[in-house]
Design an enzyme around this catalytic site. Sequence first.
Site, mmCIF file in Angstrom:
data_model
loop_
_atom_site.group_PDB
_atom_site.id
_atom_site.type_symbol
_atom_site.label_atom_id
_atom_site.label_comp_id
_atom_site.label_asym_id
_atom_site.label_seq_id
_atom_site.Cartn_x
_atom_site.Cartn_y
_atom_site.Cartn_z
ATOM 1 N N THR A 135 0.821 -1.217 0.000
ATOM 2 C CA THR A 135 0.000 0.000 0.000
ATOM 3 C C THR A 135 0.855 1.268 0.000
ATOM 4 O O THR A 135 1.973 1.278 0.536
ATOM 5 C CB THR A 135 -0.914 -0.017 1.244
ATOM 6 O OG1 THR A 135 -1.483 1.276 1.435
ATOM 7 C CG2 THR A 135 -0.151 -0.371 2.512
ATOM 8 N N ASP A 136 0.277 2.347 -0.521
ATOM 9 C CA ASP A 136 0.943 3.658 -0.479
ATOM 10 C C ASP A 136 1.123 4.160 0.953
ATOM 11 O O ASP A 136 1.933 5.041 1.216
ATOM 12 C CB ASP A 136 0.160 4.680 -1.313
ATOM 13 C CG ASP A 136 -1.281 4.886 -0.859
ATOM 14 O OD1 ASP A 136 -1.727 4.204 0.090
ATOM 15 O OD2 ASP A 136 -1.976 5.742 -1.458
ATOM 16 N N GLU A 137 0.353 3.586 1.878
ATOM 17 C CA GLU A 137 0.392 4.095 3.253
ATOM 18 C C GLU A 137 1.738 3.844 3.931
ATOM 19 O O GLU A 137 2.043 4.453 4.954
ATOM 20 C CB GLU A 137 -0.744 3.487 4.080
ATOM 21 C CG GLU A 137 -2.087 3.812 3.488
ATOM 22 C CD GLU A 137 -3.242 3.616 4.442
ATOM 23 O OE1 GLU A 137 -3.032 3.662 5.664
ATOM 24 O OE2 GLU A 137 -4.363 3.413 3.941
ATOM 25 N N TYR A 140 -1.563 -0.309 11.028
ATOM 26 C CA TYR A 140 -1.766 -1.023 9.756
ATOM 27 C C TYR A 140 -0.600 -0.763 8.811
ATOM 28 O O TYR A 140 0.005 -1.703 8.269
ATOM 29 C CB TYR A 140 -3.083 -0.580 9.098
ATOM 30 C CG TYR A 140 -3.182 -0.919 7.626
ATOM 31 C CD1 TYR A 140 -3.397 -2.230 7.211
ATOM 32 C CD2 TYR A 140 -3.049 0.071 6.650
ATOM 33 C CE1 TYR A 140 -3.477 -2.551 5.852
ATOM 34 C CE2 TYR A 140 -3.129 -0.236 5.298
ATOM 35 C CZ TYR A 140 -3.341 -1.548 4.901
ATOM 36 O OH TYR A 140 -3.413 -1.860 3.561
ATOM 37 N N SER A 190 2.578 -2.434 9.859
ATOM 38 C CA SER A 190 2.607 -3.881 9.611
ATOM 39 C C SER A 190 2.846 -4.167 8.125
ATOM 40 O O SER A 190 3.543 -5.114 7.766
ATOM 41 C CB SER A 190 1.314 -4.545 10.100
ATOM 42 O OG SER A 190 0.215 -4.179 9.288
ATOM 43 N N LYS A 191 2.280 -3.321 7.247
ATOM 44 C CA LYS A 191 2.504 -3.521 5.814
ATOM 45 C C LYS A 191 3.954 -3.166 5.445
ATOM 46 O O LYS A 191 4.582 -3.861 4.643
ATOM 47 C CB LYS A 191 1.527 -2.667 4.994
ATOM 48 C CG LYS A 191 0.069 -3.089 5.077
ATOM 49 C CD LYS A 191 -0.209 -4.468 4.523
ATOM 50 C CE LYS A 191 -0.039 -4.559 3.018
ATOM 51 N NZ LYS A 191 -0.457 -5.902 2.500
HETATM 52 P P1 NAD Z 1 -9.919 -7.256 2.300
HETATM 53 O O1 NAD Z 1 -10.017 -7.179 3.780
HETATM 54 O O2 NAD Z 1 -11.144 -7.088 1.492
HETATM 55 O O3 NAD Z 1 -9.215 -8.616 1.866
HETATM 56 C C1 NAD Z 1 -8.248 -9.269 2.644
HETATM 57 C C2 NAD Z 1 -8.462 -10.749 2.508
HETATM 58 O O4 NAD Z 1 -7.466 -11.423 3.296
HETATM 59 C C3 NAD Z 1 -9.829 -11.181 3.052
HETATM 60 O O5 NAD Z 1 -10.502 -12.033 2.136
HETATM 61 C C4 NAD Z 1 -9.493 -11.921 4.330
HETATM 62 O O6 NAD Z 1 -10.407 -12.965 4.631
HETATM 63 C C5 NAD Z 1 -8.102 -12.461 4.002
HETATM 64 N N1 NAD Z 1 -7.365 -12.772 5.226
HETATM 65 C C6 NAD Z 1 -7.211 -11.973 6.325
HETATM 66 N N2 NAD Z 1 -6.518 -12.617 7.268
HETATM 67 C C7 NAD Z 1 -6.202 -13.843 6.754
HETATM 68 C C8 NAD Z 1 -5.518 -14.965 7.258
HETATM 69 N N3 NAD Z 1 -4.988 -14.955 8.502
HETATM 70 N N4 NAD Z 1 -5.400 -16.056 6.483
HETATM 71 C C9 NAD Z 1 -5.960 -16.094 5.234
HETATM 72 N N5 NAD Z 1 -6.621 -15.055 4.701
HETATM 73 C C10 NAD Z 1 -6.753 -13.941 5.455
HETATM 74 O O7 NAD Z 1 -8.829 -6.160 1.938
HETATM 75 P P2 NAD Z 1 -8.415 -5.554 0.547
HETATM 76 O O8 NAD Z 1 -8.787 -4.136 0.553
HETATM 77 O O9 NAD Z 1 -8.871 -6.437 -0.545
HETATM 78 O O10 NAD Z 1 -6.829 -5.629 0.660
HETATM 79 C C11 NAD Z 1 -6.107 -6.764 0.192
HETATM 80 C C12 NAD Z 1 -4.632 -6.406 0.074
HETATM 81 O O11 NAD Z 1 -4.487 -5.299 -0.805
HETATM 82 C C13 NAD Z 1 -4.024 -6.001 1.415
HETATM 83 O O12 NAD Z 1 -2.739 -6.564 1.497
HETATM 84 C C14 NAD Z 1 -3.955 -4.492 1.337
HETATM 85 O O13 NAD Z 1 -2.886 -3.992 2.094
HETATM 86 C C15 NAD Z 1 -3.735 -4.301 -0.153
HETATM 87 N N6 NAD Z 1 -4.182 -2.988 -0.652
HETATM 88 C C16 NAD Z 1 -5.514 -2.670 -0.646
HETATM 89 C C17 NAD Z 1 -5.904 -1.413 -1.104
HETATM 90 C C18 NAD Z 1 -7.347 -0.987 -1.115
HETATM 91 O O14 NAD Z 1 -7.627 0.188 -1.369
HETATM 92 N N7 NAD Z 1 -8.302 -1.872 -0.869
HETATM 93 C C19 NAD Z 1 -4.933 -0.504 -1.557
HETATM 94 C C20 NAD Z 1 -3.594 -0.877 -1.539
HETATM 95 C C21 NAD Z 1 -3.231 -2.121 -1.086
#
Ligand code: NAD
Length: 343
Positions: free
Chosen positions: A128-130, A152, A155-156
């Site tokens: 993430t950009d964060e 958060y 951790s990322k």
């Molecule tokens: P989300 O919460 O919708 O999806 C996360 C998924 O991970 C869920 O399906 C959850 O069940 C699964 N998960 C969580 N803990 C787990 C575990 N212990 N074992 C197995 N599966 C597990 O979140 P998201 O927004 O889809 O984000 C997904 C990734 O993308 C993250 O790594 C996040 O940092 C990254 N990201 C998201 C965005 C955004 O805007 N949504 C932007 C940049 C990066």
Amino acid sequence: MTTTRILVTGGAGFTGSHHVRTLLGPAGPGDAEITVPDNSPTPATPPASTRSAPPFRFVHGDICDTPLVAGLVAGHEQIVHFAAESHVDRSLLGAAEFITTNVLGTQTPLDAARRRPGGPARFLHVSTDEVYGSPAEGSWPESDPPRPNSPYAASKASSDLDALSYHRTHGPDVRVTRCSNNYGHHHLPEKVIPLFVTNLLDGHRVPLYGEGLNVRDRLHIDDHVQGPELVRTGGRPGEVYNIGGGTELSNKELATLLLDLAGATWDSVEHVPDRPGHDLRYPVDCTKISRELGHRPRKDFTQGLAETFAWYRDHRTWREPLKHKAVPRAGERAPRERHRAWR
Ligand code: NAD
């Protein structure tokens, strides 16, 4: 054609499930088999239009389960790692789960990738950009060091550094993407856009942090998922790629657009105390992925927001159980923290 077996961790979540749809859809590689390990009870659903699509498998399990993960990784040449605790506000209430899932839950598949019996698996880490922190001005290239502020983001950032250290120390092909804020359909209603949309659709007020001046780059999910796919197929090992270039706007500007879509007024906005350590903005410099891999956002924000609004209006049965589970409505008697739904 050689089939590539890809493990998409967290592929039942918002971004992961869209990535799976892309891989299995007409724009996908056409030569991939997908396995999604996720601890959500709901599997990502491949689109109905992909009758000739490669096999898709959902495995319910925890990303920190070493024997499970090692067994799965053994059967896959590539890993796209989405699994994470993703909600900033929850990390303010308790960071332990974020450290476990995001740090140990990255180290576990990394270790399995390195030790894979058939040779190391390629590992694409979705970040993430964060992780960069919050500059008042300018935009940050990949060479800038992480300065995360929320638990958060910390951790990322830890998992990014862990992933890159695996490449530098042990040699496996590790690539990292850092994306800005996504929006679109199937986004959990605890995140700001679906929270506001569903509150307004249901005639409830929306909670706006402070003066609403925090700025985010909003990128449509379709424009995000092209990024990891370009990096998976054409990126360079050991490299980080920023993804963004959507629309930068303040939360107040976002609220204005959503009020317009709902035909509501500012009476529907409830000002709530600002989030502790609320980052002002996350401007990432996306020159690298644009120049090297040709990534360009295509979706017009106003159109994408209107489509997203319409999707939530038309999919009440999808959103309602999640909404009631995740976030009380603004104005309801509930812990103040649970109104904090900004990412
Ligand atoms: P989300 O919460 O919708 O999806 C996360 C998924 O991970 C869920 O399906 C959850 O069940 C699964 N998960 C969580 N803990 C787990 C575990 N212990 N074992 C197995 N599966 C597990 O979140 P998201 O927004 O889809 O984000 C997904 C990734 O993308 C993250 O790594 C996040 O940092 C990254 N990201 C998201 C965005 C955004 O805007 N949504 C932007 C940049 C990066």
